[in-house]
Design an enzyme around this catalytic site. Structure first.
Site, PDB file in Angstrom:
ATOM      1  N   LYS A  65       2.134  -3.604   7.308  1.00  0.00           N
ATOM      2  CA  LYS A  65       2.576  -3.634   5.978  1.00  0.00           C
ATOM      3  C   LYS A  65       3.931  -3.178   5.644  1.00  0.00           C
ATOM      4  CE  LYS A  65       0.014  -4.638   2.851  1.00  0.00           C
ATOM      5  NZ  LYS A  65      -0.446  -6.041   2.379  1.00  0.00           N
TER       6      LYS A  65
ATOM      7  N   TYR B 183      -1.818  -0.456  11.189  1.00  0.00           N
ATOM      8  CA  TYR B 183      -1.804  -1.185   9.698  1.00  0.00           C
ATOM      9  C   TYR B 183      -0.755  -0.807   8.832  1.00  0.00           C
ATOM     10  CZ  TYR B 183      -3.517  -1.560   4.777  1.00  0.00           C
ATOM     11  OH  TYR B 183      -3.267  -1.922   3.409  1.00  0.00           O
TER      12      TYR B 183
ATOM     13  N   THR C 156       0.893  -1.167  -0.112  1.00  0.00           N
ATOM     14  CA  THR C 156       0.019  -0.100   0.056  1.00  0.00           C
ATOM     15  C   THR C 156       0.781   1.153  -0.104  1.00  0.00           C
ATOM     16  OG1 THR C 156      -1.479   1.420   1.311  1.00  0.00           O
ATOM     17  CG2 THR C 156      -0.146  -0.312   2.370  1.00  0.00           C
ATOM     18  N   ASP C 157       0.224   2.415  -0.575  1.00  0.00           N
ATOM     19  CA  ASP C 157       0.924   3.457  -0.287  1.00  0.00           C
ATOM     20  C   ASP C 157       1.018   4.090   1.117  1.00  0.00           C
ATOM     21  OD1 ASP C 157      -1.578   4.296  -0.021  1.00  0.00           O
ATOM     22  OD2 ASP C 157      -1.855   5.822  -1.710  1.00  0.00           O
ATOM     23  N   GLU C 158       0.297   3.450   2.043  1.00  0.00           N
ATOM     24  CA  GLU C 158       0.334   3.876   3.239  1.00  0.00           C
ATOM     25  C   GLU C 158       1.526   3.799   3.973  1.00  0.00           C
ATOM     26  OE1 GLU C 158      -3.469   3.431   5.354  1.00  0.00           O
ATOM     27  OE2 GLU C 158      -4.539   2.858   3.690  1.00  0.00           O
TER      28      GLU C 158
END
Ligand code: NAD
Ligand code: TYD
Length: 334
Positions: free
Chosen positions: A153, A149, A123-125
């Site tokens: 990741k 989260y 993810t970009d997060e």
């Protein structure tokens, strides 16, 4: 090609399986999914009689099971994860287990079975939060995760890269922006807003609603993954984005307009803890190297998504009433 897809009963994983089996007539998929609250076999109902799709209910942390399945496949496409930021704030434990230990378990199985091709969906997060004047995230951006989260990741991304450098495992990673589309679980902003409005309920908007996300139609994401799997350079990371930055308020107002509902249905609620202000992706690398760019504009994709939710009321009503949980417990009690 026989793929082991993890998390294939979830939102993006199920879209990917539909995409890949339509695109490649002679490919097969083993779908390993634990059917947590987010997994739903109804997402795969149209494949019930397709012998190219085999569903296995199981946990990616189960080393024995994973090892047996990895042995059978040519490549692994790893989607399975705990994926909702709000849940990671309430209870991070499952995120650590699935996202970190689960990824490690799969990597070990890939390594021990002759070095299987491994594509990791991220993810970009993991890059943290941008200010309005900062350039978009790219493959060069330093990791700075802010939620349990995204931290879990990020850990998994580091492990995947470590297996490339240390063990020569043939890996690729993709970091994608926010997806939306069919089968999107109605706890996330877009499907929650759509289904709440269909139930004449309000849409909860966190804080001032001016946080920005870069929205990508899920089928575009599936196409990018397929390309990376076939043509991506081993050891490389690819950032995937929709080139479609919107504030949450803009998104919600577009949904209200399409459904011809009043803006009174917006309800400003308490902000999310540690809420990332802005995500944005610079997808130049995948465009240059693999020729990928999003095909579906946000306006088109949103209209298509709303139509899908209108035509599949049964699907989301069961989820929202918790009924699907009972259904699958009954189906899988043995
Ligand atoms: P989702 O929550 O809809 O689906 C996750 C799936 O994984 C579910 O089917 C669930 O049952 C399964 N699962 C969870 N724990 C498991 C375990 N221990 N063993 C086996 N299966 C398990 O998530 P999603 O939105 O489809 O996201 C898929 C992947 O894409 C995730 O890795 C996520 O981090 C990443 N991603 C998502 C987005 C997005 O906007 N949704 C954006 C970028 C990246
Ligand atoms: P979400 O769909 O949970 O994705 P993510 O947190 O992974 O980006 O949320 C998208 C944005 O919408 C995020 O800024 C949080 C916000 N949001 C709301 O304002 N209200 C809601 O009810 C939800 C679920 C999210």
């Amino acid at each position: 090609m026989k793929l082991l897809v993890t998390g294939g009963a979830g939102f993006i994983g199920s879209n990917f399986i539909h995409y890949i089996l339509k695109k490649h007539e002679n490919w097969e998929v083993i779908n390993l999914d634990a059917l947590t609250y987010a997994g739903n076999l109804e997402n795969l109902k149209s494949l019930e009689n397709d012998s190219r799709h085999q569903f296995i209910r199981g946990d990616i942390c189960d080393a024995k099971l994973v090892n047996g399945l990895v042995k059978e496949c040519d490549a692994i496409v790893h989607f399975a994860a705990e994926s909702h930021v709000d849940r990671s704030i309430l209870d991070p434990a499952a995120f650590i287990k699935t996202n970190i230990v689960g990824t490690y378990t799969l990597l070990e199985a890939a390594r021990q079975n002759g070095g299987k091709r491994f594509h990791h969906i991220s993810t970009d997060e993991v890059f943290g939060s941008l200010n309005s004047d900062e350039p978009a995230f790219s493959e060069e951006t330093a990791y700075d995760p802010q939620s349990p989260y995204s931290a879990a990741k990020a850990s998994s991304d580091h492990l995947v890269r470590a297996y490339f450098h240390t063990f020569n495992l043939p890996i690729t990673i993709s970091n994608c922006s926010n997806n939306y589309g069919p089968f999107h679980f109605p706890e996330k902003l877009i499907p929650l807003a759509i289904t709440n409005l269909m139930e004449d309920k309000k849409i909860p908007v966190y804080g001032d609603g001016l946080q920005i996300r870069d929205w990508l139609f899920v089928e575009d994401h599936c196409e990018a993954i397929d390309l990376i799997l076939e043509k991506g350079e081993l050891g490389e990371t690819y950032c995937i984005g929709g080139n479609s930055e919107k504030t949450n308020l803009e998104v919600v107002k577009e949904i209200l307009a399409i459904l011809k509902k009043d803006e009174d249905l917006i309800e400003f609620v308490k902000d999310r803890a540690g809420h990332d202000r802005r995500y944005a992706i610079d997808a130049t690398k995948i465009k240059k190297q693999l020729g990928w760019q999003p095909r579906v504009s946000f306006e088109e994709g949103l209209a298509q998504t709303i139509k899908w939710f209108e035509q599949n009321q049964n699907w989301w009503q069961k989820i929202k009433s918790g009924e699907y949980q009972k259904y699958y417990e009954k189906q899988y009690k043995n």
